[in-house]
Design a protein around this motif. Structure first.
Motif, PDB file in Angstrom:
ATOM      1  N   UNK A 120       0.824  -1.208   0.000  1.00  0.00           N
ATOM      2  CA  UNK A 120       0.000   0.000   0.000  1.00  0.00           C
ATOM      3  C   UNK A 120       0.860   1.261   0.000  1.00  0.00           C
ATOM      4  N   UNK A 121       1.989   1.221   0.721  1.00  0.00           N
ATOM      5  CA  UNK A 121       2.849   2.396   0.818  1.00  0.00           C
ATOM      6  C   UNK A 121       3.555   2.716  -0.492  1.00  0.00           C
ATOM      7  N   UNK A 122       3.900   1.679  -1.267  1.00  0.00           N
ATOM      8  CA  UNK A 122       4.731   1.898  -2.452  1.00  0.00           C
ATOM      9  C   UNK A 122       4.005   1.697  -3.775  1.00  0.00           C
ATOM     10  N   UNK A 123       2.789   1.162  -3.741  1.00  0.00           N
ATOM     11  CA  UNK A 123       2.063   0.966  -4.988  1.00  0.00           C
ATOM     12  C   UNK A 123       1.843   2.268  -5.757  1.00  0.00           C
ATOM     13  N   UNK A 124       1.558   3.396  -5.090  1.00  0.00           N
ATOM     14  CA  UNK A 124       1.408   4.639  -5.855  1.00  0.00           C
ATOM     15  C   UNK A 124       2.657   5.012  -6.656  1.00  0.00           C
ATOM     16  N   UNK A 125       3.830   4.695  -6.125  1.00  0.00           N
ATOM     17  CA  UNK A 125       5.074   4.943  -6.871  1.00  0.00           C
ATOM     18  C   UNK A 125       5.165   3.994  -8.057  1.00  0.00           C
ATOM     19  N   UNK A 126       4.909   2.716  -7.818  1.00  0.00           N
ATOM     20  CA  UNK A 126       5.066   1.709  -8.862  1.00  0.00           C
ATOM     21  C   UNK A 126       4.096   1.934 -10.018  1.00  0.00           C
ATOM     22  N   UNK A 127       2.886   2.392  -9.709  1.00  0.00           N
ATOM     23  CA  UNK A 127       1.885   2.567 -10.772  1.00  0.00           C
ATOM     24  C   UNK A 127       2.297   3.625 -11.782  1.00  0.00           C
ATOM     25  N   UNK A 128       3.219   4.482 -11.429  1.00  0.00           N
ATOM     26  CA  UNK A 128       3.668   5.496 -12.359  1.00  0.00           C
ATOM     27  C   UNK A 128       4.899   5.122 -13.150  1.00  0.00           C
TER      28      UNK A 128
END
Length: 251
Positions: A120-128
């Motif tokens: 949850x913490x790093x998915x926003x980074x990975x999605x980009x």
């Protein structure tokens, strides 16, 4: 998964499978960040292998996870691969008069909630990112459990199911979701005796086979299964579940 030119974070990266994966990925031209609870080990590993980056992380500490996520966004915004490898194991005797759920709670906190919180913490980074990948370590014991490690086996079965849902939900993002389900490997997961147990697969041999499978993209359904994984993985399908369970749990 692209095999070179990535920026990769590996949790549980100071020992065992995590460390061996981090070193193998680093050797293939990736920028690798290892995260773990033991600062002294982080310092030693990064000193011995220049180019690796160490970051302290206790997955059960919400503040530590927030700090790591913020640090990654600041220093490594190009992060595109997460290897969620950290995990703990403990036998439990549920027949004992003094049995309680203390060990089980710790396993659930690290093996289940730790992976969910990290994702949850790093998915926003990975999605980009392009060529984004999440790799999580479950276990061959997700498919046929050892009864003396009930919560550990169940935690890995949870991850196996959860990763299928995550993979489906991210299919159009796209973020590739892969699962490692190791057999019995020579690590210190259950104690120092496991690291030298001749019945266990040498960790370097395991990781070498995993890297070959990743390079060939030989992971149907997102499952990266080495040869030793396959019999237990398909025991129920092949009508061997009862005999396999009995062989693993005598008496």
């Amino acid at each position: 998964m692209k095999m070179t030119g990535n920026t990769i974070l590996v949790t549980g990266g100071t020992s065992g499978i995590g460390r061996a994966l981090a070193e193998a990925l680093h050797e293939r031209g990736n920028r690798v960040i290892i995260a773990g609870r033991r600062q002294a080990l982080l310092d030693q590993i990064t000193a011995d292998r220049p180019g690796l980056v160490g970051m302290p992380l206790d997955l059960n500490d919400a503040a530590a996870l927030s700090r790591l996520a913020a640090d990654v966004r600041l220093r490594f915004p190009e992060l595109n691969v997460l290897v969620a490898n950290a995990g703990i194991s403990q036998p439990e005797d549920m027949t004992a008069d003094n049995w309680d759920v203390t060990d089980a709670q710790a396993i659930v906190e690290t093996n289940i909630l730790g992976v969910l919180r990290l994702t949850a913490a790093l998915l926003p980074v990975l999605k980009g990112r392009t060529n984004a990948t999440i790799i999580a370590t479950s276990s061959n014991l997700a498919f046929v459990p050892r009864a003396d490690f009930p919560t550990y086996c169940a935690s890995k079965a949870f991850l196996h199911s959860w990763l299928q849902s995550l993979r489906h939900q991210l299919r159009n993002i796209p973020v590739e979701v892969l699962e490692l389900a190791p057999p019995y490997v020579q690590t210190e997961l259950t104690g120092t005796q496991q690291a030298s147990d001749p019945r266990a697969m040498p960790v370097d041999a395991y990781v070498a086979e995993v890297m070959q499978l990743l390079e060939r993209k030989d992971h149907p359904r997102g499952e990266v299964l080495v040869e030793r994984d396959r019999a237990r993985r398909w025991a129920e399908r092949d009508g061997r579940y009862d005999s396999t369970f009995a062989g693993m749990n005598p008496g």
